[in-house]
Motif scaffolding. Structure first.
Motif, PDB file in Angstrom:
ATOM      1  N   UNK A 145       0.814  -1.218   0.000  1.00 58.24           N
ATOM      2  CA  UNK A 145       0.000   0.000   0.000  1.00 58.24           C
ATOM      3  C   UNK A 145       0.847   1.268   0.000  1.00 58.24           C
ATOM      4  N   UNK A 146       1.885   1.290   0.830  1.00 60.03           N
ATOM      5  CA  UNK A 146       2.706   2.493   0.914  1.00 60.03           C
ATOM      6  C   UNK A 146       3.546   2.757  -0.315  1.00 60.03           C
ATOM      7  N   UNK A 147       3.767   1.706  -1.116  1.00 57.97           N
ATOM      8  CA  UNK A 147       4.585   1.860  -2.325  1.00 57.97           C
ATOM      9  C   UNK A 147       3.744   2.189  -3.545  1.00 57.97           C
ATOM     10  N   UNK A 148       2.490   1.763  -3.552  1.00 55.60           N
ATOM     11  CA  UNK A 148       1.659   1.890  -4.750  1.00 55.60           C
ATOM     12  C   UNK A 148       1.571   3.305  -5.316  1.00 55.60           C
ATOM     13  N   UNK A 149       1.415   4.360  -4.491  1.00 49.98           N
ATOM     14  CA  UNK A 149       1.328   5.702  -5.085  1.00 49.98           C
ATOM     15  C   UNK A 149       2.580   6.120  -5.847  1.00 49.98           C
ATOM     16  N   UNK A 150       3.714   5.529  -5.479  1.00 43.78           N
ATOM     17  CA  UNK A 150       4.968   5.910  -6.142  1.00 43.78           C
ATOM     18  C   UNK A 150       5.312   5.079  -7.352  1.00 43.78           C
ATOM     19  N   UNK A 165       8.586   1.831 -15.746  1.00 42.71           N
ATOM     20  CA  UNK A 165       7.888   2.359 -14.582  1.00 42.71           C
ATOM     21  C   UNK A 165       8.295   3.817 -14.398  1.00 42.71           C
ATOM     22  N   UNK A 166       7.378   4.625 -13.899  1.00 42.09           N
ATOM     23  CA  UNK A 166       7.677   6.001 -13.524  1.00 42.09           C
ATOM     24  C   UNK A 166       7.598   6.077 -11.999  1.00 42.09           C
ATOM     25  N   UNK A 167       8.737   6.217 -11.347  1.00 41.20           N
ATOM     26  CA  UNK A 167       8.768   6.338  -9.895  1.00 41.20           C
ATOM     27  C   UNK A 167       8.451   7.770  -9.501  1.00 41.20           C
ATOM     28  N   UNK A 168       7.675   7.920  -8.453  1.00 31.30           N
ATOM     29  CA  UNK A 168       7.214   9.241  -8.037  1.00 31.30           C
ATOM     30  C   UNK A 168       7.483   9.449  -6.551  1.00 31.30           C
ATOM     31  N   UNK A 169       7.641  10.712  -6.187  1.00 31.13           N
ATOM     32  CA  UNK A 169       7.732  11.095  -4.789  1.00 31.13           C
ATOM     33  C   UNK A 169       8.854  10.406  -4.051  1.00 31.13           C
ATOM     34  N   UNK A 170       8.512   9.831  -2.893  1.00 29.93           N
ATOM     35  CA  UNK A 170       9.532   9.254  -2.030  1.00 29.93           C
ATOM     36  C   UNK A 170      10.161   7.985  -2.612  1.00 29.93           C
ATOM     37  N   UNK A 174      13.982   7.360  -2.978  1.00 28.94           N
ATOM     38  CA  UNK A 174      14.588   6.143  -2.451  1.00 28.94           C
ATOM     39  C   UNK A 174      15.474   5.472  -3.499  1.00 28.94           C
ATOM     40  N   UNK A 175      15.034   5.465  -4.747  1.00 25.36           N
ATOM     41  CA  UNK A 175      15.867   4.932  -5.824  1.00 25.36           C
ATOM     42  C   UNK A 175      17.164   5.728  -5.940  1.00 25.36           C
ATOM     43  N   UNK A 176      17.046   7.039  -5.920  1.00 28.72           N
ATOM     44  CA  UNK A 176      18.241   7.893  -5.992  1.00 28.72           C
ATOM     45  C   UNK A 176      19.146   7.670  -4.783  1.00 28.72           C
ATOM     46  N   UNK A 177      18.546   7.511  -3.604  1.00 27.21           N
ATOM     47  CA  UNK A 177      19.321   7.267  -2.396  1.00 27.21           C
ATOM     48  C   UNK A 177      20.119   5.971  -2.498  1.00 27.21           C
ATOM     49  N   UNK A 178      19.482   4.932  -3.019  1.00 25.05           N
ATOM     50  CA  UNK A 178      20.171   3.651  -3.175  1.00 25.05           C
ATOM     51  C   UNK A 178      21.379   3.775  -4.090  1.00 25.05           C
ATOM     52  N   UNK A 179      21.188   4.428  -5.240  1.00 23.13           N
ATOM     53  CA  UNK A 179      22.296   4.578  -6.173  1.00 23.13           C
ATOM     54  C   UNK A 179      23.443   5.369  -5.589  1.00 23.13           C
ATOM     55  N   UNK A 180      23.151   6.461  -4.907  1.00 23.18           N
ATOM     56  CA  UNK A 180      24.208   7.277  -4.309  1.00 23.18           C
ATOM     57  C   UNK A 180      24.910   6.536  -3.183  1.00 23.18           C
ATOM     58  N   UNK A 181      24.151   5.799  -2.383  1.00 21.63           N
ATOM     59  CA  UNK A 181      24.742   4.998  -1.315  1.00 21.63           C
ATOM     60  C   UNK A 181      25.731   3.978  -1.887  1.00 21.63           C
ATOM     61  N   UNK A 182      25.320   3.278  -2.937  1.00 19.24           N
ATOM     62  CA  UNK A 182      26.203   2.287  -3.554  1.00 19.24           C
ATOM     63  C   UNK A 182      27.475   2.926  -4.094  1.00 19.24           C
ATOM     64  N   UNK A 420      14.179  10.814   6.577  1.00 14.75           N
ATOM     65  CA  UNK A 420      12.892  10.102   6.515  1.00 14.75           C
ATOM     66  C   UNK A 420      13.084   8.661   6.975  1.00 14.75           C
ATOM     67  N   UNK A 421      12.248   8.219   7.906  1.00 19.92           N
ATOM     68  CA  UNK A 421      12.358   6.877   8.459  1.00 19.92           C
ATOM     69  C   UNK A 421      11.305   5.926   7.930  1.00 19.92           C
ATOM     70  N   UNK A 422      10.188   6.458   7.467  1.00 18.14           N
ATOM     71  CA  UNK A 422       9.087   5.617   7.012  1.00 18.14           C
ATOM     72  C   UNK A 422       8.467   6.193   5.754  1.00 18.14           C
ATOM     73  N   UNK A 423       8.119   5.318   4.816  1.00 14.77           N
ATOM     74  CA  UNK A 423       7.442   5.723   3.582  1.00 14.77           C
ATOM     75  C   UNK A 423       6.018   5.166   3.621  1.00 14.77           C
ATOM     76  N   UNK A 424       5.073   6.055   3.468  1.00 16.35           N
ATOM     77  CA  UNK A 424       3.660   5.649   3.495  1.00 16.35           C
ATOM     78  C   UNK A 424       2.907   6.174   2.282  1.00 16.35           C
ATOM     79  N   UNK A 425       3.621   6.619   1.293  1.00 11.71           N
ATOM     80  CA  UNK A 425       2.991   7.195   0.110  1.00 11.71           C
ATOM     81  C   UNK A 425       3.924   8.226  -0.494  1.00 11.71           C
ATOM     82  N   UNK A 426       3.346   9.148  -1.269  1.00 12.82           N
ATOM     83  CA  UNK A 426       4.152  10.164  -1.938  1.00 12.82           C
ATOM     84  C   UNK A 426       4.772  11.152  -0.945  1.00 12.82           C
TER      85      UNK A 426
END
Length: 426
Positions: A145-150, A165-170, A174-182, A420-426
């Motif tokens: 549910x929390x991922x569906x809006x994005x 896929x078009x990723x939106x919002x958080x 999160x995708x950008x965060x993963x790439x930069x972390x790696x 941000x600690x929790x993702x619940x939508x956009x």
């Protein structure tokens, strides 16, 4: 690519290696092509020697006043010239035939690679981490549910078609965060040099890393004849194409975070739901160029660098040694890293690390100058995912999902998510 001289001297060993790859014996037909080339070369050498000798005879005949004899020799020289030109063209055709035959043969498996025909014969090397014990039925990433809006699959399909896929919002963040972390991990702690490479390449680059000619249907080609990269392995490995490196420059370790583009021509009907198999995705690629004697140790190191990403993210995984029949075309030995996806109740590939030996180096003519030795040697090349960003995003969503449909952000990513600690939508 293989050395035909080595095949001539090791025909039985070569055929055994091709048999492990599921192919019929190849050495005899390759040697037969080379025999034709060698016979033609010997014939051309004889013709060249006779032309040189005849050319000298022309002057002697003219000096003696025997014009008839001189003309006969002139005619012979002209005939030999035509014969040599035709023979040289025939030699080029045979060379091309031999290279074409060699270019579609896969690399030879290393001796310690498991025998087998497909993924069912792969061998588990280790398992790291324990899947979370959930008090609810886990969902796949595209059901949370929390991922569906994005996850805007329908919007992406209207723009680009299926498998986008078009990723939106958080989720986009999160995708950008993963790439930069790696990228930060691989450059800051593992010693890889960051590179921002071209995303379009020429035929020669894909030939060098062995995607061409055999796998053209898996690629996207542009209107000007260039290709979208299927992985940053292509431009990163080709950094040394045609170069002669000093031994002191090895190992060369480089990394890049890039989009990757694949037609998925051979995957019709597979993983059609969600983000697991897309035409476009981000990946942090690792490439190493080493001395021959260091390449197997470098494979272990590279695999460990990829594993560290999953350890920092707290994602359970296992490492699989691929069987000879399941390895990629250019690999001599491969480890796949498979991450646990609770929504699928299965481990799925998230990284593949391979050592190619001198297979790619011969295609690229990439060599090095050993210290204190005469002559040059081909380098060894390695490539691996450090790791696939889209699949890491799937793994985070599924492993960190909560009963209420929210997603907990792994601690390692929170600095990249603005706390941000929790993702619940956009």
């Amino acid at each position: 690519m293989f050395d035909i001289k080595w095949i001539r001297d090791n025909a039985a060993a070569f055929d055994r290696a091709m048999d492990r790859r599921g192919l019929e014996p190849q050495a005899s037909q390759l040697i037969a092509i080379d025999d034709r080339r060698r016979a033609l070369v010997a014939e051309l050498q004889q013709a060249q020697e006779r032309r040189n000798a005849a050319s000298r005879e022309i002057g002697k005949a003219k000096a003696s006043g025997d014009e008839q004899a001189a003309q006969a020799v002139i005619d012979e020289v002209a005939s030999l010239k035509t014969k040599i030109q035709q023979g040289e063209e025939q030699e080029r055709q045979i060379d091309a035939e031999l290279q074409a035959a060699l270019s579609v043969l896969p690399n030879m498996p290393h001796d310690d690679v498991p025998d087998g025909k497909d993924e069912s014969d792969n061998v588990e090397v280790r398992r790291v981490g324990t899947p979370r014990s959930l008090d609810f039925t886990p969902k796949e990433h595209f059901e949370i549910a929390g991922a569906l809006p994005g996850l805007a699959f329908e919007r992406a399909a209207r723009i680009a078609g299926a498998r986008f896929v078009m990723l939106q919002g958080r989720l986009a963040r999160l995708e950008r965060a993963l790439g930069q972390f790696m990228l930060d991990l691989q450059t800051g702690e593992h010693g890889y040099m960051e590179v921002s490479p071209p995303l379009l390449v020429r035929d020669e680059a894909l030939y060098g890393t062995s995607q061409l000619p055999k796998f053209a249907e898996d690629l996207f080609k542009t209107t000007d004849g260039r290709w979208l990269i299927p992985t940053a392995e292509v431009p990163l490995t080709n950094m040394v194409a045609g170069e002669t490196l000093d031994e002191a420059d090895l190992p060369l370790r480089v990394t890049a975070l890039t989009p990757c583009f694949r037609s998925e021509a051979g995957s019709a009907g597979r993983d059609v739901r969600g983000m697991l198999r897309q035409h476009q995705f981000w990946k942090c690629e690792l490439v190493s160029v080493t001395r021959p004697e260091d390449s197997l140790d470098e494979l272990e190191r590279m695999t460990g660098c990829a594993e560290e990403v999953l350890k920092r993210l707290g994602l359970p995984y296992r490492v699989m040694a691929l069987s000879a029949g399941d390895m990629g075309f250019g690999a001599r030995k491969t480890y796949d890293i498979e991450v646990w996806l609770p929504g699928q109740d299965a481990y799925r590939e998230i990284s593949s690390c391979s050592v190619c030996g001198d297979f790619q180096a011969r295609r690229m003519n990439a060599r090095f100058r050993p210290q204190g030795e005469k002559g040059l040697k081909f380098v060894h090349t390695l490539n691996g995912s450090g790791i696939a960003v889209g699949r890491a995003l799937i793994a985070v969503l599924e492993n960190y999902q909560n009963a209420d449909g929210s997603i907990t952000v792994p601690e390692a990513l929170r600095p990249y998510m603005g706390g941000i600690e929790t993702i619940e939508g956009l």
